[in-house]
Design an enzyme around this catalytic site. Structure first.
Site, PDB file in Angstrom:
ATOM      1  N   PHE A 139       0.848  -1.193   0.000  1.00  0.00           N
ATOM      2  CA  PHE A 139       0.000   0.000   0.000  1.00  0.00           C
ATOM      3  C   PHE A 139       0.882   1.241   0.000  1.00  0.00           C
ATOM      4  O   PHE A 139       1.766   1.374   0.841  1.00  0.00           O
ATOM      5  CB  PHE A 139      -0.905   0.011   1.236  1.00  0.00           C
ATOM      6  CG  PHE A 139      -1.809   1.211   1.299  1.00  0.00           C
ATOM      7  CD1 PHE A 139      -2.978   1.261   0.565  1.00  0.00           C
ATOM      8  CD2 PHE A 139      -1.473   2.296   2.098  1.00  0.00           C
ATOM      9  CE1 PHE A 139      -3.804   2.383   0.606  1.00  0.00           C
ATOM     10  CE2 PHE A 139      -2.299   3.421   2.153  1.00  0.00           C
ATOM     11  CZ  PHE A 139      -3.463   3.454   1.401  1.00  0.00           C
ATOM     12  N   ASP A 223       9.258   2.677   1.465  1.00  0.00           N
ATOM     13  CA  ASP A 223       8.107   3.375   2.059  1.00  0.00           C
ATOM     14  C   ASP A 223       8.041   3.034   3.542  1.00  0.00           C
ATOM     15  O   ASP A 223       7.626   1.948   3.930  1.00  0.00           O
ATOM     16  CB  ASP A 223       6.823   2.939   1.332  1.00  0.00           C
ATOM     17  CG  ASP A 223       5.573   3.615   1.898  1.00  0.00           C
ATOM     18  OD1 ASP A 223       5.632   4.160   3.016  1.00  0.00           O
ATOM     19  OD2 ASP A 223       4.525   3.562   1.223  1.00  0.00           O
ATOM     20  N   LYS A 252       2.900   9.401   8.892  1.00  0.00           N
ATOM     21  CA  LYS A 252       2.229   8.906  10.106  1.00  0.00           C
ATOM     22  C   LYS A 252       2.916   9.289  11.424  1.00  0.00           C
ATOM     23  O   LYS A 252       2.606  10.330  11.987  1.00  0.00           O
ATOM     24  CB  LYS A 252       2.057   7.384  10.007  1.00  0.00           C
ATOM     25  CG  LYS A 252       1.067   6.985   8.907  1.00  0.00           C
ATOM     26  CD  LYS A 252       0.527   5.573   9.086  1.00  0.00           C
ATOM     27  CE  LYS A 252      -0.676   5.310   8.199  1.00  0.00           C
ATOM     28  NZ  LYS A 252      -0.394   4.798   6.872  1.00  0.00           N
TER      29      LYS A 252
HETATM   30  C1  LIG Z   1      -0.658   5.154   5.492  1.00  0.00           C
HETATM   31  C2  LIG Z   1       0.309   4.782   4.440  1.00  0.00           C
HETATM   32  C3  LIG Z   1       0.440   5.522   3.256  1.00  0.00           C
HETATM   33  C4  LIG Z   1      -0.456   6.706   2.936  1.00  0.00           C
HETATM   34  O1  LIG Z   1      -0.339   7.724   3.864  1.00  0.00           O
HETATM   35  P1  LIG Z   1      -1.480   8.873   3.938  1.00  0.00           P
HETATM   36  O2  LIG Z   1      -0.979   9.830   4.968  1.00  0.00           O
HETATM   37  O3  LIG Z   1      -2.754   8.197   4.311  1.00  0.00           O
HETATM   38  O4  LIG Z   1      -1.563   9.490   2.585  1.00  0.00           O
HETATM   39  C5  LIG Z   1       1.404   5.142   2.346  1.00  0.00           C
HETATM   40  N1  LIG Z   1       2.193   4.084   2.565  1.00  0.00           N
HETATM   41  C6  LIG Z   1       2.102   3.350   3.694  1.00  0.00           C
HETATM   42  C7  LIG Z   1       3.030   2.207   3.897  1.00  0.00           C
HETATM   43  C8  LIG Z   1       1.154   3.657   4.664  1.00  0.00           C
HETATM   44  O5  LIG Z   1       1.031   2.909   5.761  1.00  0.00           O
END
Ligand SMILES: *Cc1c(COP(=O)(O)O)cnc(C)c1O
Length: 418
Positions: A139, A223, A252
């Site tokens: 994701f 990521d 986050k």
């Molecule tokens: C939450 C998340 C995202 C997206 O972040 P947002 O602040 O919701 O746009 C992207 N990559 C990972 C691994 C995530 O956990």
């Protein structure tokens, strides 16, 4: 009118029904409008690193808001420079690293996507690299660019066509080795796939991906939006593997509840952006960067990266000792924990937990995800085990009742409830 009515009428329907209305938080606890207290082991999805209303977080917001909140990226501010240098130090970029600030995870990954395109562009003496790899199931966000990187067909399908160039590969070293060539600009990797169910990569994956991307001249982009800021027991999950990526994205947990994201680049990847190629009005403003610096400073000063590793181990041991037919093994690292269930009842367990005063999350039907604040201790862990055990029992009892009903034994119970 209830809050459910208001939410149902006024809020966008892209989210499911809101599960509760919260009015206050403190530490690892939340309160609803009736004054009922909940232990929060979701922490805003790995966001509230210090828990709710932490004095350091509150003080940083108040002080910076009263000093200088925003001036645009035509100008520099001290908090922005301090956070950039802090992130470079924590990520270990050395002098050549650079930081781009946005306001969310998706924006950090959008910047990384553009970085990949710049790396892949044909320039004098350099052939084009139109291909970008991402892992199946990973994701990376919900904007059009990051959705194109997100290997979930059901999320993409309503929004086709996608931004072109992205190919999904299985999360094995063999699949990467077989697919990678000199036309690949970048490989995006989520070191632990949080949204997919806290799925670990195979042993040695990041080291192999680093060697293979070096060999083929592709960027390795990690990521760390969910895994970063100390959550896995290192500042960044890639540090467990002892590698140096070309870029890392964070969001986050770095803001502790304030919306902020960043792309951190290493070495030559730091020279790809040039004036005019990217930007954001709010990105890296003084208020957001001051808060993130304060949050990261508190994580550092209080040894919360080590606490994350230690409390993660303690929680895994405690979960392993719970006497329940539902609980399988734990996945993830540090305080990013996926509990595998033996039956597809994760949503029921989440609902039962909420009834018992515990907030947890089910990324899929067979997984419970725990991402508590990084500063939890014995008290929170003991309470979690008690509430989670009670929730499991509630669901087990319902399963037994259901099974006996289907066998005709408890027929009256079902008739009565129907
Ligand atoms: C939450 C998340 C995202 C997206 O972040 P947002 O602040 O919701 O746009 C992207 N990559 C990972 C691994 C995530 O956990």
């Amino acid at each position: 009118m209830s809050w459910q009515d208001d939410a149902g009428r006024d809020l966008v329907r892209s989210f499911g029904e809101r599960m509760e209305l919260f009015v206050r938080g403190e530490g690892a606890y939340l309160w609803d409008a009736d004054g009922r207290r909940y232990l929060d082991f979701l922490a805003g999805i790995a966001v509230n690193s210090l828990g709710h209303a932490h004095p350091v977080f509150v003080e940083a917001i108040a002080t910076q808001a009263a000093t200088l909140a925003h001036v645009s990226n035509y100008f520099a501010t001290l908090p922005q420079l301090e956070l950039a240098s802090r992130l470079k130090r924590l990520a270990g970029t050395g002098d050549s690293g650079r930081v781009y600030f946005g306001n969310s995870g998706a924006e950090a990954n959008e910047a990384a996507f553009k970085l990949a395109r710049l790396h892949g562009a044909a320039t004098e003496g350099k052939a084009a690299r139109p291909r970008i790899f991402a892992l199946t199931d990973a994701f990376h966000g919900r904007t059009m660019g990051t959705l194109a990187l997100t290997g979930k067909p059901y999320m993409q399908e309503p929004f086709l066509p996608m931004v072109p160039g992205v190919e999904f590969i299985d999360s094995t070293i063999e699949a990467l080795e077989a697919a990678l060539d000199d036309r690949v600009a970048a490989v995006f990797v989520e070191p632990i796939k949080g949204e997919a169910g806290v799925l670990d990569l195979p042993d040695g994956y990041l080291r192999a991906a680093r060697a293979l991307t070096h060999e083929h001249g592709a960027l390795l982009i990690v990521d760390e939006i969910q895994t970063g800021a100390g959550r896995t027991g290192e500042w960044f999950a890639f540090q467990h593997a002892g590698i140096t990526p070309d870029a890392v994205t964070v969001a986050k947990g770095i803001g502790g509840g304030f919306p902020i994201g960043a792309l951190i680049t290493f070495g030559a990847a730091s020279d790809l952006f040039y004036p005019g190629t990217h930007g954001s009005t709010f990105g890296g403003n003084a208020l957001g960067t001051a808060v993130a610096s304060a949050v990261l400073g508190e994580i550092e000063n209080e040894g919360l990266v080590a606490n994350s590793a230690e409390r993660g181990r303690q929680l895994r041991t405690a979960i392993g000792a719970i006497d329940s037919t539902l609980v399988g093994g734990c996945r993830g690292q540090g305080l990013l924990i996926g509990i595998g269930l033996r039956h597809p009842v994760a949503k029921a367990v989440v609902a039962a937990a909420q009834e018992h005063g515990l907030i947890i999350n089910a990324p899929n039907d067979e997984t419970i995800r725990l991402v508590p604040p990084l500063n939890i201790g014995d008290v929170e862990i003991d309470e979690f085990v008690r509430l989670f055990t009670a929730a499991l029992r509630t669901v087990e009892d319902a399963l037994v009742l259901d099974a006996s009903t289907r066998a005709g034994v408890g027929g009256t119970a079902r008739e009565v409830s129907a």
